[in-house]
Scaffold this active site. Structure first.
Site, PDB file in Angstrom:
ATOM      1  N   GLY A  10       0.795  -1.085  -0.040  1.00  0.00           N
ATOM      2  CA  GLY A  10       0.088  -0.073   0.158  1.00  0.00           C
ATOM      3  C   GLY A  10       0.937   1.286  -0.090  1.00  0.00           C
ATOM      4  O   GLY A  10       2.053   1.139  -0.047  1.00  0.00           O
ATOM      5  N   ASP A  35      -2.925 -13.063   5.226  1.00  0.00           N
ATOM      6  CA  ASP A  35      -4.226 -12.456   4.636  1.00  0.00           C
ATOM      7  C   ASP A  35      -5.103 -11.988   5.926  1.00  0.00           C
ATOM      8  O   ASP A  35      -5.470 -12.885   6.726  1.00  0.00           O
ATOM      9  CB  ASP A  35      -5.124 -13.443   3.962  1.00  0.00           C
ATOM     10  CG  ASP A  35      -6.452 -13.054   3.664  1.00  0.00           C
ATOM     11  OD1 ASP A  35      -6.761 -11.890   4.057  1.00  0.00           O
ATOM     12  OD2 ASP A  35      -7.092 -13.959   2.956  1.00  0.00           O
ATOM     13  N   TYR A  60      -8.368  -2.313   5.204  1.00  0.00           N
ATOM     14  CA  TYR A  60      -9.706  -2.248   4.019  1.00  0.00           C
ATOM     15  C   TYR A  60      -9.848  -0.608   3.835  1.00  0.00           C
ATOM     16  O   TYR A  60     -10.335   0.015   4.875  1.00  0.00           O
ATOM     17  CB  TYR A  60     -10.981  -2.965   4.425  1.00  0.00           C
ATOM     18  CG  TYR A  60     -11.794  -2.911   3.470  1.00  0.00           C
ATOM     19  CD1 TYR A  60     -12.312  -4.258   2.994  1.00  0.00           C
ATOM     20  CD2 TYR A  60     -12.707  -1.866   3.091  1.00  0.00           C
ATOM     21  CE1 TYR A  60     -13.136  -4.288   1.942  1.00  0.00           C
ATOM     22  CE2 TYR A  60     -13.675  -1.895   2.160  1.00  0.00           C
ATOM     23  CZ  TYR A  60     -13.979  -3.015   1.585  1.00  0.00           C
ATOM     24  OH  TYR A  60     -14.825  -2.962   0.708  1.00  0.00           O
ATOM     25  N   THR A 100      -6.871   6.870  11.665  1.00  0.00           N
ATOM     26  CA  THR A 100      -7.724   7.789  10.915  1.00  0.00           C
ATOM     27  C   THR A 100      -8.180   8.862  11.659  1.00  0.00           C
ATOM     28  O   THR A 100      -8.915   8.539  12.475  1.00  0.00           O
ATOM     29  CB  THR A 100      -8.517   6.979   9.684  1.00  0.00           C
ATOM     30  OG1 THR A 100      -9.170   7.969   9.128  1.00  0.00           O
ATOM     31  CG2 THR A 100      -9.364   6.047  10.346  1.00  0.00           C
ATOM     32  N   TYR A 124     -16.191   2.424   7.672  1.00  0.00           N
ATOM     33  CA  TYR A 124     -14.603   2.326   7.761  1.00  0.00           C
ATOM     34  C   TYR A 124     -14.012   2.932   8.961  1.00  0.00           C
ATOM     35  O   TYR A 124     -13.502   2.304   9.632  1.00  0.00           O
ATOM     36  CB  TYR A 124     -14.237   3.024   6.643  1.00  0.00           C
ATOM     37  CG  TYR A 124     -12.581   3.381   6.596  1.00  0.00           C
ATOM     38  CD1 TYR A 124     -11.681   2.428   6.340  1.00  0.00           C
ATOM     39  CD2 TYR A 124     -12.341   4.808   6.864  1.00  0.00           C
ATOM     40  CE1 TYR A 124     -10.336   2.831   6.552  1.00  0.00           C
ATOM     41  CE2 TYR A 124     -11.040   4.968   6.972  1.00  0.00           C
ATOM     42  CZ  TYR A 124     -10.041   4.102   6.701  1.00  0.00           C
ATOM     43  OH  TYR A 124      -8.649   4.551   6.932  1.00  0.00           O
ATOM     44  N   LYS A 128     -12.242   1.069  12.348  1.00  0.00           N
ATOM     45  CA  LYS A 128     -10.988   1.502  12.720  1.00  0.00           C
ATOM     46  C   LYS A 128     -11.053   1.821  14.375  1.00  0.00           C
ATOM     47  O   LYS A 128      -9.986   1.917  15.131  1.00  0.00           O
ATOM     48  CB  LYS A 128     -10.343   2.653  11.988  1.00  0.00           C
ATOM     49  CG  LYS A 128     -10.115   2.326  10.491  1.00  0.00           C
ATOM     50  CD  LYS A 128      -9.007   1.570  10.174  1.00  0.00           C
ATOM     51  CE  LYS A 128      -7.686   2.314  10.399  1.00  0.00           C
ATOM     52  NZ  LYS A 128      -6.401   1.435   9.961  1.00  0.00           N
TER      53      LYS A 128
HETATM   54  N1  LIG Z   1      -5.514   6.442   2.611  1.00  0.00           N
HETATM   55  C1  LIG Z   1      -6.020   7.689   3.439  1.00  0.00           C
HETATM   56  O1  LIG Z   1      -6.426   8.707   3.120  1.00  0.00           O
HETATM   57  C2  LIG Z   1      -5.946   7.207   4.814  1.00  0.00           C
HETATM   58  C3  LIG Z   1      -6.096   8.210   5.792  1.00  0.00           C
HETATM   59  C4  LIG Z   1      -5.919   7.972   7.153  1.00  0.00           C
HETATM   60  C5  LIG Z   1      -5.755   6.796   7.633  1.00  0.00           C
HETATM   61  N2  LIG Z   1      -5.332   5.887   6.498  1.00  0.00           N
HETATM   62  C6  LIG Z   1      -4.724   4.501   7.381  1.00  0.00           C
HETATM   63  O2  LIG Z   1      -3.431   4.382   6.752  1.00  0.00           O
HETATM   64  C7  LIG Z   1      -3.164   3.033   6.685  1.00  0.00           C
HETATM   65  C8  LIG Z   1      -2.283   2.840   5.288  1.00  0.00           C
HETATM   66  O3  LIG Z   1      -3.481   3.312   4.157  1.00  0.00           O
HETATM   67  P1  LIG Z   1      -3.031   3.241   2.988  1.00  0.00           P
HETATM   68  O4  LIG Z   1      -3.679   4.504   2.285  1.00  0.00           O
HETATM   69  O5  LIG Z   1      -1.450   3.190   2.707  1.00  0.00           O
HETATM   70  O6  LIG Z   1      -3.796   2.055   2.321  1.00  0.00           O
HETATM   71  P2  LIG Z   1      -3.639   1.384   0.696  1.00  0.00           P
HETATM   72  O7  LIG Z   1      -2.866   2.007  -0.059  1.00  0.00           O
HETATM   73  O8  LIG Z   1      -5.059   1.190   0.346  1.00  0.00           O
HETATM   74  O9  LIG Z   1      -2.998   0.035   1.319  1.00  0.00           O
HETATM   75  C9  LIG Z   1      -3.690  -0.884   2.106  1.00  0.00           C
HETATM   76  C10 LIG Z   1      -2.856  -2.217   2.126  1.00  0.00           C
HETATM   77  O10 LIG Z   1      -3.486  -3.179   2.976  1.00  0.00           O
HETATM   78  C11 LIG Z   1      -3.403  -4.562   2.127  1.00  0.00           C
HETATM   79  N3  LIG Z   1      -4.466  -5.252   2.568  1.00  0.00           N
HETATM   80  C12 LIG Z   1      -5.793  -5.117   2.380  1.00  0.00           C
HETATM   81  N4  LIG Z   1      -6.624  -6.021   2.471  1.00  0.00           N
HETATM   82  C13 LIG Z   1      -5.778  -7.160   2.828  1.00  0.00           C
HETATM   83  C14 LIG Z   1      -5.717  -8.312   3.286  1.00  0.00           C
HETATM   84  N5  LIG Z   1      -7.045  -9.217   3.603  1.00  0.00           N
HETATM   85  N6  LIG Z   1      -4.627  -9.184   3.500  1.00  0.00           N
HETATM   86  C15 LIG Z   1      -3.373  -8.598   3.475  1.00  0.00           C
HETATM   87  N7  LIG Z   1      -3.317  -7.238   2.968  1.00  0.00           N
HETATM   88  C16 LIG Z   1      -4.311  -6.560   2.897  1.00  0.00           C
HETATM   89  C17 LIG Z   1      -3.224  -3.984   0.592  1.00  0.00           C
HETATM   90  O11 LIG Z   1      -2.628  -5.008   0.239  1.00  0.00           O
HETATM   91  P3  LIG Z   1      -3.125  -5.448  -1.339  1.00  0.00           P
HETATM   92  O12 LIG Z   1      -1.922  -4.803  -2.235  1.00  0.00           O
HETATM   93  O13 LIG Z   1      -2.649  -7.008  -1.659  1.00  0.00           O
HETATM   94  O14 LIG Z   1      -4.404  -4.985  -1.512  1.00  0.00           O
HETATM   95  C18 LIG Z   1      -2.308  -2.738   0.887  1.00  0.00           C
HETATM   96  O15 LIG Z   1      -1.067  -3.160   0.962  1.00  0.00           O
HETATM   97  C19 LIG Z   1      -4.369   2.385   6.903  1.00  0.00           C
HETATM   98  O16 LIG Z   1      -4.413   1.620   8.030  1.00  0.00           O
HETATM   99  C20 LIG Z   1      -5.415   3.345   6.731  1.00  0.00           C
HETATM  100  O17 LIG Z   1      -6.606   3.049   7.338  1.00  0.00           O
HETATM  101  C21 LIG Z   1      -5.315   5.930   5.311  1.00  0.00           C
END
Ligand SMILES: NC(=O)c1ccc[n+]([C@@H]2O[C@H](COP(=O)([O-])OP(=O)(O)OC[C@H]3O[C@@H](n4cnc5c(N)ncnc54)[C@H](OP(=O)(O)O)[C@@H]3O)[C@@H](O)[C@H]2O)c1
Length: 295
Positions: A10, A35, A60, A100, A124, A128
């Site tokens: 991610g 997983d 997710y 988040t 979501y 969290k």
């Molecule tokens: N994006 C935002 O704006 C935001 C804001 C605040 C907080 N956050 C938090 O920051 C963290 C990182 O977010 P991000 O934006 O980097 O997320 P992201 O780019 O969507 O990446 C999510 C990661 O989780 C993995 N994943 C999802 N389902 C899985 C499963 N069943 N088994 C194993 N791996 C799985 C995905 O793997 P695959 O590549 O295999 O799908 C990917 O590596 C998260 O905790 C999110 O809640 C995000």
């Protein structure tokens, strides 16, 4: 230390791996090896590898689809970290849980502090917030937990707002972007750096400030960011001309999930504890776009 980074493919996980200090051994399993939606897979992986620390970036993250896929969202975002916590508790490993701004309802009109009441308004956000609550119960008493909340994560790769809007600037003449959701962006590079800073001061932070907020400084709407993306991309010659960006209200942009109208996170405490100042959002956005231009 042996450190497990979940979600390493991610956007945040990738940045964390890139900045890994030399002394640590990193485990970054693929979804086949670990997983997060499968309790047995989580249990087996942790029991076999026994990491000293888990950085739980895996999640997710499809906020809208989560309204339809509640069970899978809960399994990945709530049950997986809980399974980790139960095993970590037994052998003494630590958990850095990435969380988040969506744990809040957005009804406040001043920045959210670490201990403000959580009241998520989406599945979501609920998944969290529930994870935070359960992890606190298991791991906080023994200082094995640090929570890092961030918001509006943007980086040069991944399925994020910056990448999507940049593509729209390239292909459309006009865009319509929500202007009444207020918060601050965070950059994956900066949040990754803070993760490693937190880890280097684990004992102090887990005891004195176990919930942390980290974003860029300043305040903006998605509309402001979309305009800036176009202007900066033009400056770096990624675009000839940016598209015209028009503001729209949330009520006129229908999505499955509700989003907090105001979700600014107050980062002051973390800034003091780490002795690091948050970077201004427009500067950080420019840094990310310059990386896109140079690759
Ligand atoms: N994006 C935002 O704006 C935001 C804001 C605040 C907080 N956050 C938090 O920051 C963290 C990182 O977010 P991000 O934006 O980097 O997320 P992201 O780019 O969507 O990446 C999510 C990661 O989780 C993995 N994943 C999802 N389902 C899985 C499963 N069943 N088994 C194993 N791996 C799985 C995905 O793997 P695959 O590549 O295999 O799908 C990917 O590596 C998260 O905790 C999110 O809640 C995000």
């Amino acid at each position: 230390m042996k450190i497990l980074v979940t979600g390493a493919s991610g956007q945040l996980g990738h940045a964390i791996i890139l900045q890994k200090p030399k002394q640590h051994q990193i485990l970054c399993p693929s979804r086949n090896e670990l997983d997060l939606s499968d309790e047995l897979s989580c249990k087996k992986y942790i029991e076999f590898n026994k990491p000293d620390l888990i950085i739980n970036c895996g999640a997710y993250t499809n906020v809208d689809l989560a309204e339809k896929e509640k069970e899978i969202c809960l399994a990945i975002n709530t049950s997986a970290p809980l399974t980790f916590a139960k095993i970590l508790k037994d052998y003494g490993g630590n958990l850095l849980q990435i969380s988040t701004d969506y744990v809040f309802d957005g009804k406040q009109n001043f920045a959210y502090k670490e201990n403000d009441k959580k009241n998520p308004i989406s599945q979501y956000g609920y998944s969290k917030a529930k994870a935070e609550e359960l992890l606190e119960k298991f791991l906080k008493p023994t200082n094995q937990l640090i929570i890092l909340r961030t918001s509006w994560l943007l980086g040069p790769t991944g399925n994020n707002f910056l990448v999507k809007i940049l593509n729209l600037h390239k292909t459309k003449k006009e865009l319509f972007v929500v202007s009444d959701q207020i918060g601050t962006m965070s950059s994956t590079f900066d949040v990754a750096k803070i993760c490693w800073e937190i880890i280097s001061k684990w004992n102090y932070i887990s005891e004195h400030n176990y919930i942390n907020h980290w974003t860029c400084s300043g305040i903006s709407s998605w509309y402001d960011i979309a305009i800036n993306i176009g202007d900066i991309a033009q400056k770096y010659k990624i675009l000839d001309y940016p598209a015209k960006v028009n503001p729209i209200k949330t009520e006129n942009y229908s999505t499955l999930a509700k989003r907090p109208i105001f979700s600014l996170l107050d980062c002051e405490k973390t800034s003091i504890v780490l002795d690091i100042i948050c970077k201004y959002w427009q500067h950080e956005l420019e840094m990310i776009i310059s990386k896109i231009a140079n690759r």
